[in-house]
Design an enzyme around this catalytic site. Structure first.
Site, short mmCIF file in Angstrom:
data_model
loop_
_atom_site.label_atom_id
_atom_site.label_comp_id
_atom_site.label_asym_id
_atom_site.label_seq_id
_atom_site.Cartn_x
_atom_site.Cartn_y
_atom_site.Cartn_z
N LYS A 196 0.85 -1.33 0.10
CA LYS A 196 0.12 -0.11 0.09
C LYS A 196 0.94 1.29 -0.21
CE LYS A 196 -3.85 1.54 2.82
NZ LYS A 196 -4.91 1.10 4.14
N SER A 213 -9.30 1.10 2.59
CA SER A 213 -8.20 2.03 1.96
C SER A 213 -7.15 1.19 1.02
CB SER A 213 -7.72 2.88 2.80
OG SER A 213 -7.12 2.15 3.73
N SER A 266 -9.93 -2.04 5.96
CA SER A 266 -9.30 -1.73 4.67
C SER A 266 -8.45 -2.94 4.13
CB SER A 266 -8.20 -0.47 4.99
OG SER A 266 -8.84 0.29 5.41
#
Length: 598
Positions: free
Chosen positions: A154, A229, A253
């Site tokens: 990420k 996310s 997420s």
């Protein structure tokens, strides 16, 4: 005398420059012909607001059909799980560089179709792969247990010399000076980091969209959300652009992107995977006094989760100051082996709701299907879990703790370049007052009360294996969300995932099946008593006057698996037991269907 035109906000020029940098890092020979890119692939700016232009297109087959990947590269990126690919490299049948190039090229294709990347790291990845090959040729041995494994992370994880923008213009072109501990740990194991992936602006939305990189699209259906996310991670893993992706989870997420793409998401307990070395939009240290997010893998199988976590978990304390000593083994007491003691069945509880938002019909249906499948397994006992009253209070408490810094740090970053909030956050996010110490004490005291109440969920009345009046629950199945994978910007009811971060329970996502015609129930409305404002909004994702249910066809339907705190290996084992049972059931149905056609 005419006045000069107003100058544009600083964020716009920064965003143009950042996107140009990203494009320049995709080699020309890896660029797709326009015929492969579906209509409605809007500019990054338009993708934020003009969501009506997207059609329900599936682009999963483009990497196979576009001609950029050779037959061997398709084989490398599709034919093995983590253990199998590592075995091919360790036996010298594949080189780290040819594996790395295949995945980098596939990641580049995924980016052109979905906007899943923020930082293509192809040059440095290929250089490292060459070094790994040289080491193998020199010593005859892999560098480490993950030698040559292509991994993505990420955008939030720091990598020295690379931006960690979090999708914010104010953080662009300010590269990190050192690696996050997880990056150093993965590199020490021999892995190759090939890219960083897209996230929502402020990390506070469940659609991965920001002004720097635009909106990440779901390759299964571009009208549906890719989740957040860690949305870019979900896309890249789904499109075989890496073997495993590492995301973070404070509200869901990791599990939500896994749900959106039919993948396996693993949210461990706090301390099992190094989390430090990230700038997440809050005042540094806030997590220590509110809720601590965790890092974990998104993968294509439970076996791949096992292959990664068995290497990361025992070494985590050597790299992360936020980690605890751990082994990749069961934390549960061993089961009795005496001959006169009956073998205890693996007991799975069914928790059907969070008490505040009723699951929509297809979600209730698929959870019941899983429960029925498990009941047919003679080694598994399935019991119903009454919804604890305290569970309904979790999301409100999460909201209070997550806003403890008042959002000032994030708002300062946005305002420094004139960057507006994305439409979904407008009206939902604003500058507030930080909590006082006394207020934080009060919130944490309530958290302790809820933790005590929720512990009772893991035992129910009944005949225990030791003769007690209580039966121990080994694992719980629960919806990931009370709705199917929704359209862009329509995700609702995050309490189904955030509550387990508050309680620090390990939680994972397992795909079950695709949404089918029979799930549409077009002649029926969901008209039971509305439980509250969250429940009312959730029903807008099903009622025929607010959504065309056909949009959900062929989207993944998943469940969530829960385990008590710090029993992370037991979560993997529970996920594997459930997943095997589901796959065995599917195989039986497929054989019956094939026989019926003969």
């Amino acid at each position: 005398m005419s006045s000069s035109p107003p100058s544009e906000p600083a964020y716009k020029a920064i965003a143009r420059k950042k996107r140009a940098q990203l494009i320049s890092r995709i080699p020309q020979e890896w660029r797709l012909d326009n015929k492969w890119i579906p209509g409605g692939m809007l500019s990054a700016e338009e993708s934020i607001t003009n969501i009506e232009a997207y059609e329900a297109v599936n682009v999963m087959d483009v990497p196979r059909k576009c001609g950029l990947l050779s037959s061997k590269q398709l084989q490398i990126t599709e034919d093995w799980d983590v253990k199998g690919l590592l075995g091919e490299i360790a036996n010298g049948r594949l080189g780290a560089k040819e594996v790395c190039e295949a995945f980098c090229k596939r990641a580049a294709i995924a980016q052109q179709l979905t906007r899943c990347l923020t930082e293509p790291l192809f040059d440095t990845a290929l250089h490292r792969a060459g070094e790994l090959d040289a080491h193998f040729q020199r010593t005859g041995k892999p560098l480490g247990p993950l030698h040559g494994l292509p991994i993505s992370v990420k955008d939030t994880f720091d990598i020295a010399g690379v931006d960690s923008t979090n999708g914010l213009a104010a953080l662009a072109f300010k590269p990190a000076t050192q690696n996050a501990p997880l990056i150093d740990l993965l590199l020490s194991l021999g892995a190759i980091i090939i890219a960083k992936t897209n996230i929502p602006q402020t990390l506070a939305a469940l659609d991965s969209v920001n002004v720097l990189f635009g909106r990440t699209l779901n390759p299964l259906n571009r009208k549906l959300t890719a989740g957040g996310s860690s949305g870019g991670e979900g896309v890249l893993v789904a499109m075989h652009g890496c073997m495993v992706g590492f995301g973070t989870d404070v509200g869901g997420s990791i599990r939500i992107p896994a749900m959106c793409h039919g993948l396996y998401g693993f949210k461990p307990s706090n301390g099992r995977v190094p989390f430090g070395g990230q700038l997440n939009g809050s005042v540094p240290g806030t997590g220590r006094s509110s809720i601590q997010a965790v890092a974990g893998p998104i993968a294509r199988s439970t076996a791949d989760i096992d292959a990664i976590m068995r290497e990361v978990t025992p070494r985590a304390e050597l790299y992360g100051e936020d980690c605890i000593p751990g082994t990749w083994a069961s934390e549960s007491p061993p089961r009795p082996l005496e001959e006169d003691t009956p073998r205890r069945k693996f007991t799975i509880g069914v928790l059907r709701s969070d008490g505040r938002v009723a699951p929509l019909p297809p979600i209730a249906k698929v959870l019941d299907e899983v429960a029925q499948t498990l009941r047919r397994n003679t080694d598994i006992e399935v019991v119903e879990i009454p919804v604890p009253k305290a569970l309904g209070d979790c999301q409100g408490l999460v909201n209070g703790l997550m806003s403890s810094d008042g959002g000032g740090f994030m708002m300062d970053l946005l305002e420094s370049t004139g960057e507006p909030l994305i439409p979904w956050l407008q009206g939902r996010m604003k500058r507030g007052n930080p909590r006082t110490v006394a207020q934080l004490f009060e919130l944490q005291a309530r958290r302790s009360e809820i933790e005590r109440e929720m512990r009772k969920m893991w035992t129910i009345s009944g005949s225990g294996a030791d003769g007690s009046a209580e039966k121990k629950i080994d694992a719980i199945i629960h919806p990931v969300a009370p709705h199917p994978v929704p359209e862009l910007d329509r995700y609702n009811a995050v309490g189904y995932t955030s509550s387990w971060v508050l309680l620090d329970y390990p939680a994972g996502t397992i795909p079950v099946r695709k949404f089918a015609e029979a799930d549409l129930e077009l002649d029926r409305e969901f008209d039971s008593k509305i439980l509250g404002s969250w429940d009312k909004r959730n029903r807008e994702l099903w009622n025929s006057n607010t959504v065309d249910r056909h949009v959900y066809l062929n989207s993944p339907l998943s469940i969530q698996v829960l385990i008590p705190r710090l029993h992370d290996y037991d979560l993997y084992k529970a996920m594997d037991i459930i997943d095997r049972a589901l796959r065995a059931e599917r195989e039986v149905k497929e054989k019956k269907s094939a026989s019926a056609k003969l």
